[in-house]
Design an enzyme around this catalytic site. Structure first.
Site, PDB file in Angstrom:
ATOM      1  N   VAL A  16      40.433   1.877 -49.903  1.00 55.80           N
ATOM      2  CA  VAL A  16      40.246   2.375 -51.271  1.00 55.80           C
ATOM      3  C   VAL A  16      40.316   3.908 -51.303  1.00 55.80           C
ATOM      4  CG1 VAL A  16      38.735   2.371 -53.285  1.00 55.80           C
ATOM      5  CG2 VAL A  16      38.797   0.367 -51.795  1.00 55.80           C
ATOM      6  N   ALA A  45      36.010  13.094 -46.458  1.00 59.44           N
ATOM      7  CA  ALA A  45      35.271  12.911 -45.199  1.00 59.44           C
ATOM      8  C   ALA A  45      35.641  11.567 -44.567  1.00 59.44           C
ATOM      9  CB  ALA A  45      33.766  12.954 -45.463  1.00 59.44           C
ATOM     10  N   LYS A 107      29.038  -1.960 -53.352  1.00 56.77           N
ATOM     11  CA  LYS A 107      28.136  -2.951 -53.975  1.00 56.77           C
ATOM     12  C   LYS A 107      26.907  -3.216 -53.125  1.00 56.77           C
ATOM     13  CE  LYS A 107      31.895  -4.483 -52.022  1.00 56.77           C
ATOM     14  NZ  LYS A 107      33.160  -5.093 -52.244  1.00 56.77           N
ATOM     15  N   VAL A 134      32.331  -4.078 -58.643  1.00 55.56           N
ATOM     16  CA  VAL A 134      32.426  -5.490 -59.061  1.00 55.56           C
ATOM     17  C   VAL A 134      33.810  -5.752 -59.638  1.00 55.56           C
ATOM     18  CG1 VAL A 134      31.474  -7.300 -60.542  1.00 55.56           C
ATOM     19  CG2 VAL A 134      29.961  -5.529 -59.624  1.00 55.56           C
ATOM     20  N   GLY A 136      36.837  -5.460 -58.338  1.00 55.51           N
ATOM     21  CA  GLY A 136      37.977  -4.599 -57.973  1.00 55.51           C
ATOM     22  C   GLY A 136      38.466  -3.791 -59.165  1.00 55.51           C
ATOM     23  N   ILE A 138      39.080  -4.808 -62.196  1.00 57.30           N
ATOM     24  CA  ILE A 138      38.761  -5.359 -63.526  1.00 57.30           C
ATOM     25  C   ILE A 138      37.667  -4.522 -64.194  1.00 57.30           C
ATOM     26  CG2 ILE A 138      37.972  -7.398 -64.798  1.00 57.30           C
ATOM     27  CD1 ILE A 138      38.644  -9.070 -62.296  1.00 57.30           C
ATOM     28  N   GLY A 189      43.613  -5.705 -46.593  1.00 54.21           N
ATOM     29  CA  GLY A 189      42.570  -4.756 -47.018  1.00 54.21           C
ATOM     30  C   GLY A 189      41.585  -5.355 -48.002  1.00 54.21           C
ATOM     31  N   LYS A 207      27.390  -8.388 -55.785  1.00 55.40           N
ATOM     32  CA  LYS A 207      28.062  -8.181 -57.081  1.00 55.40           C
ATOM     33  C   LYS A 207      27.299  -8.872 -58.206  1.00 55.40           C
ATOM     34  CE  LYS A 207      32.585  -7.593 -54.945  1.00 55.40           C
ATOM     35  NZ  LYS A 207      33.676  -8.321 -54.296  1.00 55.40           N
TER      36      LYS A 207
HETATM   37  P1  NAP Z   1      37.422   0.899 -45.140  1.00 55.03           P
HETATM   38  O1  NAP Z   1      38.871   0.611 -45.259  1.00 55.03           O
HETATM   39  O2  NAP Z   1      36.636   0.335 -44.029  1.00 55.03           O
HETATM   40  O3  NAP Z   1      37.276   2.499 -45.146  1.00 55.03           O
HETATM   41  C1  NAP Z   1      36.056   3.134 -44.931  1.00 55.03           C
HETATM   42  C2  NAP Z   1      36.307   4.623 -44.781  1.00 55.03           C
HETATM   43  O4  NAP Z   1      35.048   5.291 -44.686  1.00 55.03           O
HETATM   44  C3  NAP Z   1      37.110   5.016 -43.562  1.00 55.03           C
HETATM   45  O5  NAP Z   1      37.933   6.124 -43.869  1.00 55.03           O
HETATM   46  C4  NAP Z   1      36.017   5.453 -42.578  1.00 55.03           C
HETATM   47  O6  NAP Z   1      36.461   6.422 -41.675  1.00 55.03           O
HETATM   48  C5  NAP Z   1      35.032   6.084 -43.519  1.00 55.03           C
HETATM   49  N1  NAP Z   1      33.673   6.071 -42.962  1.00 55.03           N
HETATM   50  C6  NAP Z   1      32.918   5.001 -42.666  1.00 55.03           C
HETATM   51  N2  NAP Z   1      31.731   5.386 -42.161  1.00 55.03           N
HETATM   52  C7  NAP Z   1      31.757   6.741 -42.124  1.00 55.03           C
HETATM   53  C8  NAP Z   1      30.858   7.729 -41.689  1.00 55.03           C
HETATM   54  N3  NAP Z   1      29.680   7.387 -41.178  1.00 55.03           N
HETATM   55  N4  NAP Z   1      31.205   9.025 -41.797  1.00 55.03           N
HETATM   56  C9  NAP Z   1      32.406   9.379 -42.309  1.00 55.03           C
HETATM   57  N5  NAP Z   1      33.321   8.481 -42.743  1.00 55.03           N
HETATM   58  C10 NAP Z   1      32.995   7.175 -42.641  1.00 55.03           C
HETATM   59  O7  NAP Z   1      36.661   0.450 -46.492  1.00 55.03           O
HETATM   60  P2  NAP Z   1      37.294   0.131 -47.920  1.00 55.03           P
HETATM   61  O8  NAP Z   1      37.879  -1.235 -47.923  1.00 55.03           O
HETATM   62  O9  NAP Z   1      38.111   1.271 -48.387  1.00 55.03           O
HETATM   63  O10 NAP Z   1      35.946   0.016 -48.778  1.00 55.03           O
HETATM   64  C11 NAP Z   1      35.235   1.162 -49.147  1.00 55.03           C
HETATM   65  C12 NAP Z   1      34.124   0.744 -50.122  1.00 55.03           C
HETATM   66  O11 NAP Z   1      34.719   0.148 -51.286  1.00 55.03           O
HETATM   67  C13 NAP Z   1      33.163  -0.342 -49.577  1.00 55.03           C
HETATM   68  O12 NAP Z   1      31.900  -0.121 -50.101  1.00 55.03           O
HETATM   69  C14 NAP Z   1      33.759  -1.647 -50.120  1.00 55.03           C
HETATM   70  O13 NAP Z   1      32.799  -2.653 -50.240  1.00 55.03           O
HETATM   71  C15 NAP Z   1      34.216  -1.172 -51.469  1.00 55.03           C
HETATM   72  N6  NAP Z   1      35.299  -1.950 -52.069  1.00 55.03           N
HETATM   73  C16 NAP Z   1      36.385  -2.281 -51.338  1.00 55.03           C
HETATM   74  C17 NAP Z   1      37.407  -2.979 -51.951  1.00 55.03           C
HETATM   75  C18 NAP Z   1      38.643  -3.388 -51.188  1.00 55.03           C
HETATM   76  O14 NAP Z   1      39.463  -4.128 -51.757  1.00 55.03           O
HETATM   77  N7  NAP Z   1      38.824  -2.952 -49.948  1.00 55.03           N
HETATM   78  C19 NAP Z   1      37.314  -3.331 -53.310  1.00 55.03           C
HETATM   79  C20 NAP Z   1      36.173  -2.962 -54.021  1.00 55.03           C
HETATM   80  C21 NAP Z   1      35.171  -2.272 -53.397  1.00 55.03           C
HETATM   81  P3  NAP Z   1      37.244   5.997 -40.320  1.00 55.03           P
HETATM   82  O15 NAP Z   1      38.528   5.319 -40.776  1.00 55.03           O
HETATM   83  O16 NAP Z   1      37.489   7.312 -39.673  1.00 55.03           O
HETATM   84  O17 NAP Z   1      36.329   5.078 -39.584  1.00 55.03           O
HETATM   85  N1  HSE Z   2      35.652  -7.675 -49.834  1.00 53.92           N
HETATM   86  C1  HSE Z   2      35.668  -7.632 -51.260  1.00 53.92           C
HETATM   87  C2  HSE Z   2      36.356  -8.853 -51.790  1.00 53.92           C
HETATM   88  C3  HSE Z   2      36.374  -6.387 -51.731  1.00 53.92           C
HETATM   89  O1  HSE Z   2      37.061  -9.523 -51.012  1.00 53.92           O
HETATM   90  O2  HSE Z   2      36.188  -9.190 -52.961  1.00 53.92           O
HETATM   91  C4  HSE Z   2      36.308  -6.193 -53.224  1.00 53.92           C
HETATM   92  O3  HSE Z   2      34.986  -5.942 -53.639  1.00 53.92           O
END
Ligand code: NAP
Ligand code: HSE
Length: 323
Positions: A16, A45, A107, A134, A136, A138, A189, A207
């Site tokens: 994200v 960061a 969340k 919550v 994505g 939407i 992802g 959520k």
């Molecule tokens: P991700 O791909 O795992 O990315 C996490 C990022 O945060 C990476 O760049 C990681 O750095 C960095 N990070 C983690 N811990 C850190 C720390 N202690 N210090 C500095 N940087 C740190 O996660 P994501 O899928 O983008 O999700 C991010 C958030 O959005 C989560 O809360 C997730 O629940 C929420 N979310 C995700 C989606 C989805 O579809 N993926 C949808 C809705 C909400 P490194 O790469 O260097 O480790």
């Molecule tokens: N892991 C979550 C999902 C990301 O699959 O719905 C979106 O919040």
């Protein structure tokens, strides 16, 4: 005269975060805050600087010290997209305590620390926004908080986890193997860093806590949400972890589709009951037809009736739009 920009720091450049950063860089002219105030991405960061550079993020924007961005005098908005409990929780709390606006898709943190973060935001007058947490892409929390505010909500019900819906859909439509589909959801992802949170229903429960806050004005305790049902197709196991290919096939033969359904309902005594369990739904219903990474949230309310929100429930691009 152009107003001074709002300086934005993004914590996390994963699925994200890097889409949010890309939008702030490539579409800076289109994206602005209220009253046309421009947004300026000042820093991002991450944990692993080399990995972020390999992903094409300019070195000049990168830091591995998120706490410095939160403390810096010249950052106005903190966008937390790291995920997990700590250090995300402490960083969000520090930003709000310093009066900085926070936007997060986390969340877990909102569901587990919502009351104290909300209190911190009230104390300093800082904005705390979590639409992306919550559903994505939407827009559902905004409408619950604003456009539907004149209604008395009796229930929120739906599919709020993209990963498990993607898995169940592929098992039903393509007869694919559970592990193979989970790997595909991770590669796309959709899954959390620890996918057991998706598969065992904790992500959907978080959520549901957030939806209930907006729908009923109360913070539920995530640990009070029922995650298993002995009588359902999950065989008493949490989330979809107990659903087998044979269950999916048997449901289809009976004209049903298994979905992980999150539901919070206000009873006649005013108490809120909440559960996230797999349910075999009649195949022709809108929830049963919600396929792949799509989510669907239905709100039952008086006097409006039932209102539904559907769309992409996970994925970097869609979620970045909500951020
Ligand atoms: P991700 O791909 O795992 O990315 C996490 C990022 O945060 C990476 O760049 C990681 O750095 C960095 N990070 C983690 N811990 C850190 C720390 N202690 N210090 C500095 N940087 C740190 O996660 P994501 O899928 O983008 O999700 C991010 C958030 O959005 C989560 O809360 C997730 O629940 C929420 N979310 C995700 C989606 C989805 O579809 N993926 C949808 C809705 C909400 P490194 O790469 O260097 O480790
Ligand atoms: N892991 C979550 C999902 C990301 O699959 O719905 C979106 O919040």
């Amino acid at each position: 005269m152009t107003p001074a920009p709002l300086r934005v720091a993004v914590l996390g450049a994963g699925t994200v975060g890097r889409e949010v950063a890309r939008a702030l860089v490539e579409r800076a002219g289109e994206l602005s805050a209220a009253a046309g105030v421009p947004l300026e991405l000042v820093r991002i960061a991450v944990r692993d600087l080399a990995r972020a550079r390999d992903r094409g993020i300019p070195t000049a924007l990168l830091t591995d010290a998120p706490a410095h961005l939160v403390a810096a005098d010249d950052t106005h908005v903190i966008v937390e997209l790291m995920g997990g409990d700590e250090p995300a929780h402490t960083l969000i709390a520090a930003a709000l305590g310093a009066g900085k606006a926070v936007v997060t898709a986390n969340k877990h943190v909102i569901a587990h620390h919502g009351p104290s973060l909300e209190a911190a935001a009230r104390r300093t007058g800082a904005a705390l926004r979590f639409e992306a947490a919550v559903g994505g892409g939407i827009p559902v929390l905004g409408p619950l908080a604003a456009e539907l505010a004149a209604n008395r909500v009796t229930a929120v019900c739906g599919i709020v986890n993209g990963t498990t819906n993607y898995i169940l859909t592929a098992m039903a439509d393509e007869g694919r193997d559970y592990d193979d589909v989970l790997a595909a959801a991770q590669a796309a992802g959709y899954a959390e860093a620890d996918p057991s949170g998706d598969v065992e229903g904790h992500d959907a429960a978080n959520k549901l806590v957030i939806l209930a806050r907006l729908a009923f004005g109360v913070w539920l305790d995530p640990s009070d949400i029922v995650l298993s049902d002995d009588a359902g197709p999950g065989h008493g196991r949490p989330g979809i972890s107990g659903v087998t290919a044979a269950d999916v096939a048997a449901a289809a033969a009976a004209g049903a589709t298994i979905k992980l359904v999150a539901e919070a309902r206000r009873g006649p005594d005013g108490r809120i009951s909440a559960r996230v369990v797999p349910v075999a739904l009649p195949a022709e219903t809108a929830l049963a037809r919600t396929a792949g990474v799509l989510n669907r949230i239905e709100v039952e309310a008086e006097p409006v009736g039932t209102v539904a929100f559907s769309g992409p429930g996970a994925g970097g691009a869609a979620t970045s739009s909500a951020v």
